[in-house]
Design a protein around this motif. Sequence first.
Motif, PDB file in Angstrom:
ATOM      1  N   ILE A  16      52.503  14.643  39.061  1.00  0.00           N
ATOM      2  CA  ILE A  16      52.751  15.159  37.717  1.00  0.00           C
ATOM      3  C   ILE A  16      53.136  16.634  37.718  1.00  0.00           C
ATOM      4  CG2 ILE A  16      51.368  13.428  36.513  1.00  0.00           C
ATOM      5  CD1 ILE A  16      49.043  15.434  36.454  1.00  0.00           C
ATOM      6  N   PHE A  17      52.722  17.360  38.741  1.00  0.00           N
ATOM      7  CA  PHE A  17      53.140  18.725  39.032  1.00  0.00           C
ATOM      8  C   PHE A  17      53.212  18.826  40.545  1.00  0.00           C
ATOM      9  CE2 PHE A  17      51.093  19.434  34.855  1.00  0.00           C
ATOM     10  CZ  PHE A  17      52.100  20.145  34.209  1.00  0.00           C
ATOM     11  N   SER A 144      49.847  25.748  37.535  1.00  0.00           N
ATOM     12  CA  SER A 144      50.532  24.755  36.703  1.00  0.00           C
ATOM     13  C   SER A 144      50.137  24.865  35.237  1.00  0.00           C
ATOM     14  CB  SER A 144      50.228  23.344  37.206  1.00  0.00           C
ATOM     15  OG  SER A 144      48.830  23.122  37.216  1.00  0.00           O
ATOM     16  N   LEU A 146      47.479  23.883  33.897  1.00  0.00           N
ATOM     17  CA  LEU A 146      46.959  22.559  33.568  1.00  0.00           C
ATOM     18  C   LEU A 146      45.446  22.614  33.404  1.00  0.00           C
ATOM     19  CD1 LEU A 146      47.348  19.429  33.323  1.00  0.00           C
ATOM     20  CD2 LEU A 146      46.995  19.337  35.812  1.00  0.00           C
ATOM     21  N   THR A 209      48.769  25.196  29.156  1.00  0.00           N
ATOM     22  CA  THR A 209      49.816  24.624  28.307  1.00  0.00           C
ATOM     23  C   THR A 209      49.805  23.102  28.351  1.00  0.00           C
ATOM     24  OG1 THR A 209      51.427  24.783  30.114  1.00  0.00           O
ATOM     25  CG2 THR A 209      51.333  26.626  28.566  1.00  0.00           C
ATOM     26  N   SER A 210      49.262  22.526  29.443  1.00  0.00           N
ATOM     27  CA  SER A 210      49.198  21.074  29.604  1.00  0.00           C
ATOM     28  C   SER A 210      47.749  20.653  29.796  1.00  0.00           C
ATOM     29  CB  SER A 210      50.033  20.617  30.804  1.00  0.00           C
ATOM     30  OG  SER A 210      51.394  20.991  30.635  1.00  0.00           O
ATOM     31  N   VAL A 212      45.157  17.088  30.967  1.00  0.00           N
ATOM     32  CA  VAL A 212      44.936  15.696  31.347  1.00  0.00           C
ATOM     33  C   VAL A 212      43.434  15.471  31.458  1.00  0.00           C
ATOM     34  CG1 VAL A 212      45.112  16.097  33.853  1.00  0.00           C
ATOM     35  CG2 VAL A 212      45.624  13.826  32.893  1.00  0.00           C
ATOM     36  N   ASN A 217      46.457  10.018  28.866  1.00  0.00           N
ATOM     37  CA  ASN A 217      47.621  10.387  29.656  1.00  0.00           C
ATOM     38  C   ASN A 217      47.737  11.906  29.672  1.00  0.00           C
ATOM     39  OD1 ASN A 217      49.898  10.061  31.210  1.00  0.00           O
ATOM     40  ND2 ASN A 217      51.076   8.918  29.684  1.00  0.00           N
ATOM     41  N   ILE A 218      48.728  12.411  30.397  1.00  0.00           N
ATOM     42  CA  ILE A 218      48.949  13.848  30.448  1.00  0.00           C
ATOM     43  C   ILE A 218      49.733  14.301  29.227  1.00  0.00           C
ATOM     44  CG2 ILE A 218      50.979  13.504  31.932  1.00  0.00           C
ATOM     45  CD1 ILE A 218      50.398  16.320  33.082  1.00  0.00           C
ATOM     46  N   ARG A 220      52.011  17.259  28.221  1.00  0.00           N
ATOM     47  CA  ARG A 220      52.784  18.357  28.799  1.00  0.00           C
ATOM     48  C   ARG A 220      53.219  19.308  27.681  1.00  0.00           C
ATOM     49  NH1 ARG A 220      54.482  17.364  33.981  1.00  0.00           N
ATOM     50  NH2 ARG A 220      54.323  15.212  34.704  1.00  0.00           N
ATOM     51  N   ASP A 221      52.885  20.548  27.851  1.00  0.00           N
ATOM     52  CA  ASP A 221      53.342  21.601  26.947  1.00  0.00           C
ATOM     53  C   ASP A 221      52.714  21.478  25.552  1.00  0.00           C
ATOM     54  OD1 ASP A 221      55.060  22.552  29.012  1.00  0.00           O
ATOM     55  OD2 ASP A 221      56.543  21.026  28.436  1.00  0.00           O
TER      56      ASP A 221
END
Length: 238
Positions: A16-17, A144, A146, A209-210, A212, A217-218, A220-221
């Motif tokens: 995912i990243f 990331s 995350l 910014t993201s 999970v 689910n993830i 993103r942004d």
Amino acid sequence: MNKYAVATIQDPLIEIFPNIYLVRGSIKIGPLLQMNRNMVIVRDGSELTLINAVRLDSTNLEHLDKLGTVKNIIRLGDFHGLDDQFYIDTYKATFWSQERHDNYSELQPNKVINATTDSPILNSKFFIFKSAKFPEAALFLEDSQLLITTDSVQYWDDWRHISFLSKIILLLMGFRLGLFIGGPWLKKVSRQKGSLEHDFNQLLSLNFTSLVAAHGNILRDGAKKELERIVINTFKRS
């Protein structure tokens, strides 16, 4: 008798990243009852760290072994931990968690997670929900941007790996698609109404910014901006 839970239905392991992987899996919680459940894998050279462990099926386990060697297992939430022992025993991995878990309390950490604990992952930090009645943490990966959570904050964009009966029950409990603070989790860990508001405001000081979680689910942004709105709406009603 097998002392480990069996592997349940799951999607293929995906990246995912860069060097961060996600497995969207499941857990059977009763007859006709199945929920989604995720594991995040972070690779640092040849070393792997598993977060919110989910036992992999043979195909995904083979993929995992090709990625590197499992060195660390990180348990972020009290209500998760079913598959930690499998990975601890299989890979002789270091187990990271907070102390005094109510669920799977027999698992004692090799490394205790608290507000000052250095994460085994480069450029990352632990966040502790200090006001929660039961241990709950998050892990922020700076490179990331995350944020990895367990039950506290979740993002769902589908009902994948959720049985029909489970979906009905979850809808009745208030679960909806989108970003949300886990309602049953918040009710169980709160000492009184609004007691975790300060923790969530502190969480929002992280530059993510993201997001999970251990379910869903993830996202993103835009995760932080959306969580700011959710926190205001949640504790306005407290």
